[in-house]
Design a protein around this motif. Structure first.
Motif, PDB file in Angstrom:
ATOM      1  N   ASP A 240       0.710  -1.306  -0.100  1.00  0.00           N
ATOM      2  CA  ASP A 240       0.085   0.018  -0.041  1.00  0.00           C
ATOM      3  C   ASP A 240       0.713   1.297  -0.053  1.00  0.00           C
ATOM      4  O   ASP A 240       0.366   2.368  -0.194  1.00  0.00           O
ATOM      5  N   VAL A 241       2.260   1.179   0.271  1.00  0.00           N
ATOM      6  CA  VAL A 241       3.150   2.400   0.046  1.00  0.00           C
ATOM      7  C   VAL A 241       4.201   2.114  -0.738  1.00  0.00           C
ATOM      8  O   VAL A 241       4.977   1.021  -0.476  1.00  0.00           O
ATOM      9  N   SER A 242       4.379   2.836  -1.635  1.00  0.00           N
ATOM     10  CA  SER A 242       5.598   2.550  -2.632  1.00  0.00           C
ATOM     11  C   SER A 242       6.490   3.736  -2.805  1.00  0.00           C
ATOM     12  O   SER A 242       6.027   4.821  -2.235  1.00  0.00           O
ATOM     13  N   ILE A 243       7.626   3.718  -3.083  1.00  0.00           N
ATOM     14  CA  ILE A 243       8.576   4.901  -3.659  1.00  0.00           C
ATOM     15  C   ILE A 243       8.546   5.327  -4.888  1.00  0.00           C
ATOM     16  O   ILE A 243       9.086   4.396  -5.668  1.00  0.00           O
ATOM     17  N   LEU A 244       7.953   6.295  -5.273  1.00  0.00           N
ATOM     18  CA  LEU A 244       7.681   6.998  -6.646  1.00  0.00           C
ATOM     19  C   LEU A 244       9.043   7.350  -7.283  1.00  0.00           C
ATOM     20  O   LEU A 244       9.108   7.139  -8.579  1.00  0.00           O
ATOM     21  N   ALA A 245       9.694   8.061  -6.543  1.00  0.00           N
ATOM     22  CA  ALA A 245      10.741   8.738  -7.074  1.00  0.00           C
ATOM     23  C   ALA A 245      11.702   9.323  -5.754  1.00  0.00           C
ATOM     24  O   ALA A 245      11.242   9.496  -4.776  1.00  0.00           O
ATOM     25  N   GLN A 246      13.019   9.357  -6.193  1.00  0.00           N
ATOM     26  CA  GLN A 246      13.967   9.618  -4.930  1.00  0.00           C
ATOM     27  C   GLN A 246      15.069  10.266  -5.708  1.00  0.00           C
ATOM     28  O   GLN A 246      15.604   9.706  -6.846  1.00  0.00           O
ATOM     29  N   ALA A 247      15.728  11.368  -5.033  1.00  0.00           N
ATOM     30  CA  ALA A 247      16.932  12.014  -5.687  1.00  0.00           C
ATOM     31  C   ALA A 247      17.892  12.059  -4.550  1.00  0.00           C
ATOM     32  O   ALA A 247      17.237  12.647  -3.382  1.00  0.00           O
ATOM     33  N   LEU A 248      19.352  11.998  -4.707  1.00  0.00           N
ATOM     34  CA  LEU A 248      20.375  12.265  -3.774  1.00  0.00           C
ATOM     35  C   LEU A 248      21.137  13.235  -4.497  1.00  0.00           C
ATOM     36  O   LEU A 248      21.983  12.748  -5.596  1.00  0.00           O
ATOM     37  N   VAL A 249      21.529  14.488  -4.115  1.00  0.00           N
ATOM     38  CA  VAL A 249      22.207  15.163  -4.716  1.00  0.00           C
ATOM     39  C   VAL A 249      23.463  15.970  -3.931  1.00  0.00           C
ATOM     40  O   VAL A 249      23.215  15.725  -2.530  1.00  0.00           O
ATOM     41  N   ALA A 281       8.168  11.667 -11.151  1.00  0.00           N
ATOM     42  CA  ALA A 281       6.991  11.174 -10.764  1.00  0.00           C
ATOM     43  C   ALA A 281       5.570  11.969 -11.243  1.00  0.00           C
ATOM     44  O   ALA A 281       4.592  11.378 -11.397  1.00  0.00           O
ATOM     45  N   GLY A 282       6.158  12.991 -12.320  1.00  0.00           N
ATOM     46  CA  GLY A 282       5.120  13.750 -12.880  1.00  0.00           C
ATOM     47  C   GLY A 282       3.978  14.540 -12.193  1.00  0.00           C
ATOM     48  O   GLY A 282       2.958  14.682 -12.240  1.00  0.00           O
ATOM     49  N   VAL A 283       4.440  14.999 -10.816  1.00  0.00           N
ATOM     50  CA  VAL A 283       3.623  15.550  -9.985  1.00  0.00           C
ATOM     51  C   VAL A 283       4.534  17.104  -9.818  1.00  0.00           C
ATOM     52  O   VAL A 283       5.493  17.123 -10.226  1.00  0.00           O
ATOM     53  N   GLY A 284       3.756  17.918  -8.941  1.00  0.00           N
ATOM     54  CA  GLY A 284       4.419  19.186  -8.761  1.00  0.00           C
ATOM     55  C   GLY A 284       4.100  19.393  -7.304  1.00  0.00           C
ATOM     56  O   GLY A 284       3.496  18.828  -6.486  1.00  0.00           O
ATOM     57  N   PRO A 285       4.682  20.325  -6.671  1.00  0.00           N
ATOM     58  CA  PRO A 285       4.492  21.072  -5.363  1.00  0.00           C
ATOM     59  C   PRO A 285       2.878  21.173  -4.935  1.00  0.00           C
ATOM     60  O   PRO A 285       2.727  20.795  -3.685  1.00  0.00           O
ATOM     61  N   GLU A 286       2.137  21.432  -5.714  1.00  0.00           N
ATOM     62  CA  GLU A 286       0.900  21.885  -5.631  1.00  0.00           C
ATOM     63  C   GLU A 286       0.224  20.456  -5.120  1.00  0.00           C
ATOM     64  O   GLU A 286      -1.095  20.386  -4.749  1.00  0.00           O
ATOM     65  N   ASP A 287       0.610  19.367  -5.810  1.00  0.00           N
ATOM     66  CA  ASP A 287      -0.101  18.066  -5.330  1.00  0.00           C
ATOM     67  C   ASP A 287       0.371  17.469  -4.007  1.00  0.00           C
ATOM     68  O   ASP A 287      -0.308  16.505  -3.666  1.00  0.00           O
ATOM     69  N   ILE A 288       1.215  18.195  -3.374  1.00  0.00           N
ATOM     70  CA  ILE A 288       1.642  17.546  -1.963  1.00  0.00           C
ATOM     71  C   ILE A 288       0.888  18.082  -1.005  1.00  0.00           C
ATOM     72  O   ILE A 288       0.606  19.200  -0.769  1.00  0.00           O
ATOM     73  N   ARG A 289       0.256  17.000  -0.010  1.00  0.00           N
ATOM     74  CA  ARG A 289      -0.561  17.511   1.005  1.00  0.00           C
ATOM     75  C   ARG A 289       0.062  17.225   2.454  1.00  0.00           C
ATOM     76  O   ARG A 289      -0.311  17.767   3.588  1.00  0.00           O
ATOM     77  N   VAL A 290       1.257  16.407   2.396  1.00  0.00           N
ATOM     78  CA  VAL A 290       1.966  16.192   3.575  1.00  0.00           C
ATOM     79  C   VAL A 290       3.361  16.026   3.221  1.00  0.00           C
ATOM     80  O   VAL A 290       3.805  15.500   2.346  1.00  0.00           O
ATOM     81  N   CYS A 291       4.302  16.708   4.303  1.00  0.00           N
ATOM     82  CA  CYS A 291       5.720  16.623   4.091  1.00  0.00           C
ATOM     83  C   CYS A 291       6.536  16.393   5.316  1.00  0.00           C
ATOM     84  O   CYS A 291       6.131  17.277   6.262  1.00  0.00           O
ATOM     85  N   GLU A 292       7.249  15.656   5.513  1.00  0.00           N
ATOM     86  CA  GLU A 292       8.345  15.525   6.489  1.00  0.00           C
ATOM     87  C   GLU A 292       9.539  16.336   6.105  1.00  0.00           C
ATOM     88  O   GLU A 292      10.264  15.613   5.086  1.00  0.00           O
ATOM     89  N   LEU A 293      10.060  17.400   6.551  1.00  0.00           N
ATOM     90  CA  LEU A 293      11.368  18.308   6.025  1.00  0.00           C
ATOM     91  C   LEU A 293      12.182  18.465   7.258  1.00  0.00           C
ATOM     92  O   LEU A 293      11.926  18.156   8.318  1.00  0.00           O
ATOM     93  N   HIS A 294      13.444  18.725   6.735  1.00  0.00           N
ATOM     94  CA  HIS A 294      14.475  18.637   7.680  1.00  0.00           C
ATOM     95  C   HIS A 294      14.585  20.008   8.413  1.00  0.00           C
ATOM     96  O   HIS A 294      15.366  21.131   8.050  1.00  0.00           O
ATOM     97  N   ASP A 295      13.820  20.208   9.507  1.00  0.00           N
ATOM     98  CA  ASP A 295      13.782  21.396  10.454  1.00  0.00           C
ATOM     99  C   ASP A 295      14.856  21.403  11.490  1.00  0.00           C
ATOM    100  O   ASP A 295      14.275  21.621  13.051  1.00  0.00           O
ATOM    101  N   CYS A 296      15.954  21.269  11.019  1.00  0.00           N
ATOM    102  CA  CYS A 296      17.200  21.112  12.420  1.00  0.00           C
ATOM    103  C   CYS A 296      16.872  22.528  12.874  1.00  0.00           C
ATOM    104  O   CYS A 296      17.443  22.487  14.342  1.00  0.00           O
ATOM    105  N   PHE A 297      16.671  23.626  12.453  1.00  0.00           N
ATOM    106  CA  PHE A 297      16.307  24.901  12.934  1.00  0.00           C
ATOM    107  C   PHE A 297      15.097  25.490  12.338  1.00  0.00           C
ATOM    108  O   PHE A 297      14.717  25.071  11.103  1.00  0.00           O
TER     109      PHE A 297
END
Length: 395
Positions: A240-249, A281-297
């Motif tokens: 029920d949960v897949s990894i659609l796209a990933q990038a490491l830069v 993935a063929g999506v944009g930021p407007e399609d995202i409704r939840v995000c875990e991001l790096h809030d070290c500060f």
């Protein structure tokens, strides 16, 4: 030919203050067992393992995994600063997607010491020397500050100077994190604080930052089981949960020239990785409704809104003031409480983000649940540098 990749199981232990946790061996092993249990999988089915940690001697990953079993599989130890956990996830996903293996384990742990991050090898050049050289040219008066404070606080100040962002906006971000963490039983800090509480806390940089705007040193562990579609079908695992796209830069030239503190704390890496993921993935930021991001500060959370494309450059303060970073807004940022409230055990952080977003997409996040999700975005950052963005999807 690439295989479709699924997150079959996740595990995470409650995060704790330094001195109040088990050893890294105990924390890592416990997280692995929880992920295997969640997947309904025996350890002897795992074909490769990637262990993430920053503060530990070589082969610490084996020490934790040997507590779970001795199966002879390859174990690769990963250290990519604060982006370590997501780098382990990246390697596990890559191994499965390429067909090298059908089942890989990514796990991370950290047994941290109290206080600000510091160099442990003082007889040799520090890492990220290029970034530190830029910071000295821009902000020579910060020479005696802890490096992370100097870089991320300086980047926040640059945003304030350039766009008129107020310090109260960073306080509002921290207050939001506390409201989210109040519903997370695994978070280190679950006490709700207000914007005023944050502003009235101990000042560590006048006019720029109070103590509560920085994430705490934390101990913890987290893990994920990554599998191919054929492996999931063969063993009756969830898909029920897949990894659609990933990038490491890593950093490009523009991270250092022209000199900018915002650039050297990884906003360019964030933007590049996010763009690659959205395009794949063929999506944009407007399609995202939840995000875990790096809030070290809190300051880095605000900068990351712009890097991920949730708002235009210079528009992050309005994004916060409009409530677009929480429930009822455009995208729920860090429903787990994030690094600021959940905690930041460096090697475990990226996999703790995976844990949260997996439960969000499953619909099992309890009081933290964001409804109607099709996608979930993860952002993890390590200075020196590593920027990792992952897009998860339903099924």
């Amino acid at each position: 030919m690439s295989q479709k990749v699924y997150v079959a199981g996740v595990g995470m232990i409650p995060f704790a203050k330094p001195g109040q946790s088990g050893t890294y061996i105990e924390m890592g092993a416990q997280a692995i067992r929880l992920a295997l249990q969640d997947a309904g999988l025996d350890y002897d089915k795992v074909q490769q393992a990637y262990a993430g940690y920053v503060y530990g001697d070589s082969t610490s990953g084996q020490s934790a995994l040997y507590e779970v079993g001795l199966s002879g599989i390859p174990v690769i130890n990963v250290n990519n600063n604060c982006g370590t956990g997501s780098t382990a996830l990246y390697l596990a996903r890559q191994a499965v997607e390429s067909g090298a293996v059908d089942c890989a384990l990514a796990y991370g742990f950290e047994q941290m010491q109290p206080g600000a991050l510091k160099d442990h090898w003082t007889d040799r050049p520090t890492t990220y020397g290029m970034g530190m050289d830029v910071s000295r040219r821009i902000f020579p008066e910060g020479e005696n500050m802890p490096n992370a404070l100097r870089l991320f606080g300086g980047a926040g100040k640059e945003h304030m100077d350039k766009y008129g962002t107020k310090v109260e906006t960073f306080a509002a971000i921290r207050a939001k994190a506390s409201r989210h963490a109040a519903n997370n039983p695994l978070a280190l800090f679950r006490k709700v604080v207000t914007t005023e509480d944050v502003m009235n806390d101990q000042v560590i940089w006048p006019g720029v930052m109070t103590r509560l705007m920085a994430c705490p040193p934390t101990c913890g562990g987290a893990a994920a089981i990554i599998v191919s579609e054929r492996f999931a079908k063969k063993h009756g695992l969830r898909t029920d949960v897949s990894i659609l796209a990933q990038a490491l830069v890593t950093d490009k030239v523009e991270a250092f020239d022209p000199p900018s503190l915002i650039s050297i704390v990884g906003v360019g890496m964030t933007r590049q990785a996010a763009t690659e993921v959205y395009e794949k993935a063929g999506v944009g930021p407007e399609d995202i409704r939840v995000c875990e991001l790096h809030d070290c500060f809190a300051h880095n959370e605000l900068l990351t809104y712009e890097g991920l494309g949730f708002c235009p450059e210079g528009g992050a303060e309005k994004f916060v003031l409009d409530g677009d970073n929480t429930y009822g807004g455009h995208v729920v940022i860090n429903p787990s409480g994030g690094l600021l409230s959940k905690g930041h055990p460096l090697g475990a952080t990226g996999l703790a983000q995976c844990y949260e977003l997996t439960h969000q997409l499953r619909g099992t996040a309890d009081k933290r649940q964001v409804e109607g999700l099709q996608h979930a975005l993860q952002h993890n950052l390590g200075l020196g540098g590593a920027g990792i963005v992952t897009l998860f999807g339903r099924g």
